[in-house]
Design an enzyme around this catalytic site. Structure first.
Site, PDB file in Angstrom:
ATOM      1  N   GLU A 224       3.164  30.417 -23.035  1.00  0.00           N
ATOM      2  CA  GLU A 224       3.535  29.321 -22.135  1.00  0.00           C
ATOM      3  C   GLU A 224       4.770  29.751 -21.359  1.00  0.00           C
ATOM      4  O   GLU A 224       5.692  30.343 -21.927  1.00  0.00           O
ATOM      5  CB  GLU A 224       3.832  28.097 -23.010  1.00  0.00           C
ATOM      6  CG  GLU A 224       4.122  26.839 -22.274  1.00  0.00           C
ATOM      7  CD  GLU A 224       4.314  25.677 -23.249  1.00  0.00           C
ATOM      8  OE1 GLU A 224       3.777  25.700 -24.372  1.00  0.00           O
ATOM      9  OE2 GLU A 224       5.030  24.738 -22.857  1.00  0.00           O
TER      10      GLU A 224
ATOM     11  N   GLU B 271      -4.583  22.458 -18.854  1.00  0.00           N
ATOM     12  CA  GLU B 271      -4.178  21.735 -20.061  1.00  0.00           C
ATOM     13  C   GLU B 271      -3.673  20.372 -19.624  1.00  0.00           C
ATOM     14  O   GLU B 271      -2.723  20.274 -18.834  1.00  0.00           O
ATOM     15  CB  GLU B 271      -3.092  22.470 -20.838  1.00  0.00           C
ATOM     16  CG  GLU B 271      -2.637  21.625 -22.042  1.00  0.00           C
ATOM     17  CD  GLU B 271      -1.768  22.361 -23.042  1.00  0.00           C
ATOM     18  OE1 GLU B 271      -1.970  23.562 -23.231  1.00  0.00           O
ATOM     19  OE2 GLU B 271      -0.894  21.697 -23.621  1.00  0.00           O
TER      20      GLU B 271
HETATM   21  N1  PXP Z   1       1.483  21.984 -24.494  1.00  0.00           N
HETATM   22  C1  PXP Z   1       2.556  22.195 -23.707  1.00  0.00           C
HETATM   23  C2  PXP Z   1       2.339  22.526 -22.291  1.00  0.00           C
HETATM   24  C3  PXP Z   1       3.861  22.127 -24.213  1.00  0.00           C
HETATM   25  O1  PXP Z   1       4.914  22.344 -23.399  1.00  0.00           O
HETATM   26  C4  PXP Z   1       4.042  21.839 -25.572  1.00  0.00           C
HETATM   27  C5  PXP Z   1       5.430  21.799 -26.130  1.00  0.00           C
HETATM   28  O2  PXP Z   1       6.006  23.071 -26.068  1.00  0.00           O
HETATM   29  C6  PXP Z   1       2.899  21.629 -26.360  1.00  0.00           C
HETATM   30  C7  PXP Z   1       1.647  21.681 -25.800  1.00  0.00           C
HETATM   31  C8  PXP Z   1       3.037  21.278 -27.798  1.00  0.00           C
HETATM   32  O3  PXP Z   1       3.655  20.031 -27.850  1.00  0.00           O
HETATM   33  P1  PXP Z   1       4.188  19.444 -29.210  1.00  0.00           P
HETATM   34  O4  PXP Z   1       5.232  20.386 -29.716  1.00  0.00           O
HETATM   35  O5  PXP Z   1       4.712  18.104 -28.827  1.00  0.00           O
HETATM   36  O6  PXP Z   1       2.993  19.387 -30.138  1.00  0.00           O
END
Ligand code: PXP
Length: 237
Positions: free
Chosen positions: A70, A151
């Protein structure tokens, strides 16, 4: 069957709190894989507050499932991604002062920058996912720019007093994206209480989850926390 992407950022957050080597996010990734995670996700932030470049390299070499990196559209992080070559990158917006990712990327506003990055990643053989709010214009733009996957931001669903309008928005965006041939993932704020309702309503092939699993692991152990989430996902199918 919906897949589970396990985000291990907060294992690195805990490690960095004391400046040493423990707990090791790579060890967490391997335990997650042994206990049902279908992919490993980490966020290389511009400020490197949790995951660091060396972690991404070690994860790329150790992860047996697939590694999703990410990242924001910052040139230095794009360069790291192109050098390390994870299986997939997920592009998110990023503000230095935010505690966590606050909203989806505005693919229309950042069209040129995003389009350039997608082209570079595609050329390097790296899949591209774009994190976005559940809006028709965003889905259409990500598709037009050549993303493979979107996503959908589930934060508004997770925090809503009335989940129904958010579920309808997520469902519509997922259906639109699938009709365009995009793969659809979802994530942010998902936990042991809200995951099944989401999966019953919104057709997604993968959910990315971090904070709730790492939080639970303090009380149950990391392996059990991953397994419990996987069991909830499998029960919906
Ligand atoms: N998807 C994205 C784009 C995110 O930025 C995050 C947090 O880093 C997550 C999923 C996972 O989120 P959480 O930690 O709240 O489960």
């Amino acid at each position: 069957m919906t897949l589970l992407g396990l985000n291990i950022d907060h294992v690195a957050t805990l490690r960095n709190a004391r400046g040493g080597a423990e707990p090791d996010p790579v060890q967490a990734a391997l335990i997650a894989e042994e206990n049902g995670a279908d992919s490993i996700v980490c966020h290389l932030r511009e400020d490197r507050r949790h995951i660091r470049d060396a972690d991404v390299r070690r994860l790329r070499d150790s992860v047996k499932t697939s590694l999703q990196l990410e990242m924001a559209l910052h040139q230095d992080v794009i360069a790291v991604a192109l050098a390390i070559k994870p299986l997939e990158v997920m592009v998110v917006p990023e503000r230095r002062e935010e505690v966590t990712t606050e909203g989806g990327l505005d693919c229309v506003r950042h069209s040129r920058q995003l389009g350039d990055a997608i082209a570079r990643f595609r050329e390097a053989g790296i899949g591209v996912s774009v994190f976005m709010d559940a809006e028709a214009a965003q889905v259409a733009q990500a598709h037009a720019l050549g993303a493979h996957t979107i996503e959908l931001h589930t934060g508004p669903y997770c925090h809503a007093a009335d989940a129904e309008p958010e579920l309808l928005r997520l469902e519509a965006a997922a259906v639109q994206a699938k009709a365009l041939g995009l793969e659809v993932h979802a994530g942010h704020g998902l936990n042991y209480r809200n995951i099944q309702q989401l999966l019953r309503r919104v057709p997604v092939s993968k959910v990315n989850i971090g904070h709730s699993v790492v939080s639970r692991s303090i009380f149950t152990g990391f392996a059990a926390a991953v397994r419990e989430m996987k069991t909830l996902i499998e029960a919906v199918g």
